[in-house]
Design a protein around this motif. Structure first.
Motif, PDB file in Angstrom:
ATOM      1  N   PRO A  88     142.506  91.869  35.100  1.00  0.00           N
ATOM      2  CA  PRO A  88     143.066  92.827  34.131  1.00  0.00           C
ATOM      3  C   PRO A  88     144.359  92.280  33.506  1.00  0.00           C
ATOM      4  O   PRO A  88     145.214  91.733  34.199  1.00  0.00           O
ATOM      5  CB  PRO A  88     143.370  94.067  34.981  1.00  0.00           C
ATOM      6  CG  PRO A  88     142.447  93.961  36.150  1.00  0.00           C
ATOM      7  CD  PRO A  88     142.337  92.486  36.430  1.00  0.00           C
ATOM      8  N   VAL A  99     136.830  94.425  28.263  1.00  0.00           N
ATOM      9  CA  VAL A  99     136.440  95.027  29.543  1.00  0.00           C
ATOM     10  C   VAL A  99     137.346  96.228  29.814  1.00  0.00           C
ATOM     11  O   VAL A  99     138.579  96.111  29.727  1.00  0.00           O
ATOM     12  CB  VAL A  99     136.599  94.033  30.723  1.00  0.00           C
ATOM     13  CG1 VAL A  99     136.061  94.641  32.015  1.00  0.00           C
ATOM     14  CG2 VAL A  99     135.936  92.697  30.425  1.00  0.00           C
ATOM     15  N   THR A 107     137.911  98.753  32.921  1.00  0.00           N
ATOM     16  CA  THR A 107     137.564  99.140  34.294  1.00  0.00           C
ATOM     17  C   THR A 107     138.215 100.478  34.605  1.00  0.00           C
ATOM     18  O   THR A 107     139.421 100.655  34.393  1.00  0.00           O
ATOM     19  CB  THR A 107     138.039  98.080  35.315  1.00  0.00           C
ATOM     20  OG1 THR A 107     137.324  96.865  35.080  1.00  0.00           O
ATOM     21  CG2 THR A 107     137.768  98.523  36.741  1.00  0.00           C
ATOM     22  N   THR A 130     134.594  91.065  41.267  1.00  0.00           N
ATOM     23  CA  THR A 130     134.968  90.893  39.864  1.00  0.00           C
ATOM     24  C   THR A 130     134.761  89.453  39.406  1.00  0.00           C
ATOM     25  O   THR A 130     135.337  89.043  38.402  1.00  0.00           O
ATOM     26  CB  THR A 130     136.453  91.269  39.694  1.00  0.00           C
ATOM     27  OG1 THR A 130     137.196  90.577  40.708  1.00  0.00           O
ATOM     28  CG2 THR A 130     136.681  92.753  39.824  1.00  0.00           C
ATOM     29  N   GLN A 137     142.433  91.755  26.891  1.00  0.00           N
ATOM     30  CA  GLN A 137     140.971  91.586  27.048  1.00  0.00           C
ATOM     31  C   GLN A 137     140.419  92.580  28.043  1.00  0.00           C
ATOM     32  O   GLN A 137     139.348  93.111  27.863  1.00  0.00           O
ATOM     33  CB  GLN A 137     140.704  90.205  27.652  1.00  0.00           C
ATOM     34  CG  GLN A 137     140.449  89.089  26.716  1.00  0.00           C
ATOM     35  CD  GLN A 137     139.712  87.994  27.497  1.00  0.00           C
ATOM     36  OE1 GLN A 137     138.489  88.039  27.617  1.00  0.00           O
ATOM     37  NE2 GLN A 137     140.454  87.045  28.036  1.00  0.00           N
ATOM     38  N   HIS A 138     141.147  92.743  29.145  1.00  0.00           N
ATOM     39  CA  HIS A 138     140.668  93.602  30.235  1.00  0.00           C
ATOM     40  C   HIS A 138     141.736  94.656  30.530  1.00  0.00           C
ATOM     41  O   HIS A 138     142.849  94.315  30.923  1.00  0.00           O
ATOM     42  CB  HIS A 138     140.379  92.743  31.475  1.00  0.00           C
ATOM     43  CG  HIS A 138     139.814  93.510  32.632  1.00  0.00           C
ATOM     44  ND1 HIS A 138     139.402  92.888  33.791  1.00  0.00           N
ATOM     45  CD2 HIS A 138     139.569  94.837  32.826  1.00  0.00           C
ATOM     46  CE1 HIS A 138     138.937  93.796  34.643  1.00  0.00           C
ATOM     47  NE2 HIS A 138     139.046  95.002  34.075  1.00  0.00           N
ATOM     48  N   LEU A 149     134.383  88.619  35.789  1.00  0.00           N
ATOM     49  CA  LEU A 149     135.304  89.282  34.857  1.00  0.00           C
ATOM     50  C   LEU A 149     136.664  88.587  34.862  1.00  0.00           C
ATOM     51  O   LEU A 149     137.095  88.087  35.903  1.00  0.00           O
ATOM     52  CB  LEU A 149     135.509  90.749  35.273  1.00  0.00           C
ATOM     53  CG  LEU A 149     134.281  91.654  35.261  1.00  0.00           C
ATOM     54  CD1 LEU A 149     134.622  93.004  35.887  1.00  0.00           C
ATOM     55  CD2 LEU A 149     133.760  91.841  33.841  1.00  0.00           C
ATOM     56  N   ASN A 174     133.239  99.157  33.120  1.00  0.00           N
ATOM     57  CA  ASN A 174     133.078  98.804  34.526  1.00  0.00           C
ATOM     58  C   ASN A 174     133.642  99.922  35.400  1.00  0.00           C
ATOM     59  O   ASN A 174     134.854 100.157  35.394  1.00  0.00           O
ATOM     60  CB  ASN A 174     133.853  97.489  34.751  1.00  0.00           C
ATOM     61  CG  ASN A 174     133.723  96.939  36.137  1.00  0.00           C
ATOM     62  OD1 ASN A 174     132.668  97.050  36.764  1.00  0.00           O
ATOM     63  ND2 ASN A 174     134.802  96.344  36.633  1.00  0.00           N
TER      64      ASN A 174
END
Ligand code: IPE
Ligand code: IPE
Ligand code: MG
Length: 256
Positions: A198, A73, A75, A192, A28-29, A195, A149
């Motif tokens: 990670p 997401v 980053t 964060t 997802q991240h 969010l 991000n």
């Protein structure tokens, strides 16, 4: 409706294998420590800033790659609180990149429904940098696709210090007691807070360290390192990292 055949993938030798695992289980991240611009330039006999300019092209390429993979997401660590130690000319060049990047790519980001965000402190950033990022954030605020991000003037220890100060201030004001402090409260006081942590951290250029990046948030992230310098990092490398992630077994301390 899902095409039944899309569950299967044809390999080079003509055989077919089940593709479920690859289609699902997309992180997802994804967070990336974009490193190696200077060495990329030096290898070519160019000034360091030529590496930063080339690295900007990689940013849009990897944004597209993440968007196409269905990552939620992305980053990107663009400037750390420690990067102020670099020569003034290099810092100045780096501070101009967000504005240049957004001037040339914002239309495509809009087309892709990408939402731009930033973590890091606006303090000490030149006003032209802050304004460029703010304008992009405002223009993309209602987009519902990939969150792009930027970690800009970001340092994890500074972020944690601020969170502790905020929480301690609220305790001092009587808003809650020391025993109310738990992991979710700390999460909620980090930059964060909106969010997920990670799932996958990528670092380019062969360095095997975190360099003050998301120390709290990376507690259970999968780590993937490559020797490739950031300007040479491509969609293929990105997909390779995702494929490696999909092979990992995330146990969080349990047995599976
Ligand atoms: C990453 O590349 C960009 C930033 C840290 C801003 P570097 O500039 O760190 O490149 P190397 O590590 O010196 O090669
Ligand atoms: C980390 O890279 C920061 C960014 C990529 C923005 P550095 O090049 O600054 O990290 P160190 O100095 O090698 O640890
Ligand atoms: Mg570096």
């Amino acid at each position: 409706m899902m095409n039944k055949l899309s569950k299967w993938m044809q390999k080079k030798d003509g055989s077919v294998e089940e593709n479920d695992k690859q289609a699902d289980n997309i992180p997802q991240h994804v967070a990336i420590i974009m490193d190696g611009n200077g060495r990329w330039a030096r290898r070519k006999g160019l000034p360091r800033v030529a590496g930063h300019r080339a690295g900007m092209k990689t940013v849009i390429e990897i944004t597209r790659a993440a968007d196409e993979k269905g990552v939620k997401v992305l980053t990107l660590y663009a400037f750390s609180t420690e990067n102020w130690k670099r020569p003034l000319e290099e810092v100045d060049f780096l501070m101009r990149l967000p504005g240049q990047f957004l001037a040339s790519e914002l239309d495509e980001l809009m087309d892709r429904n990408v939402q731009v965000r930033m973590v890091g402190s606006e303090e000490n950033l030149p006003s032209f940098t802050v304004e460029a990022v703010r304008r992009a954030q405002e223009r993309t605020a209602n987009n519902t696709g990939l969150i792009l991000n930027f970690a800009l003037n970001y340092g994890s220890r500074t972020e944690i210090v601020k969170a502790i100060q905020d929480i301690a201030g609220k305790v001092a004001d009587g808003a809650f007691s020391v025993s109310d402090i738990d992991e979710s409260m700390i999460h909620d006081h980090l930059e964060t807070k909106n969010l997920p942590d990670p799932d996958l951290l990528i670092r380019t250029s062969g360095e095997l360290r975190l360099s003050n990046f998301m120390l709290w948030q990376l507690a259970y992230s999968e780590l993937w390192f490559t020797d490739v310098y950031w300007p040479d990092f491509s969609q293929e490398h990105f997909n390779e990292a995702i494929a490696a992630y999909q092979q990992r077994s995330r146990r969080y301390g349990a047995l599976t």
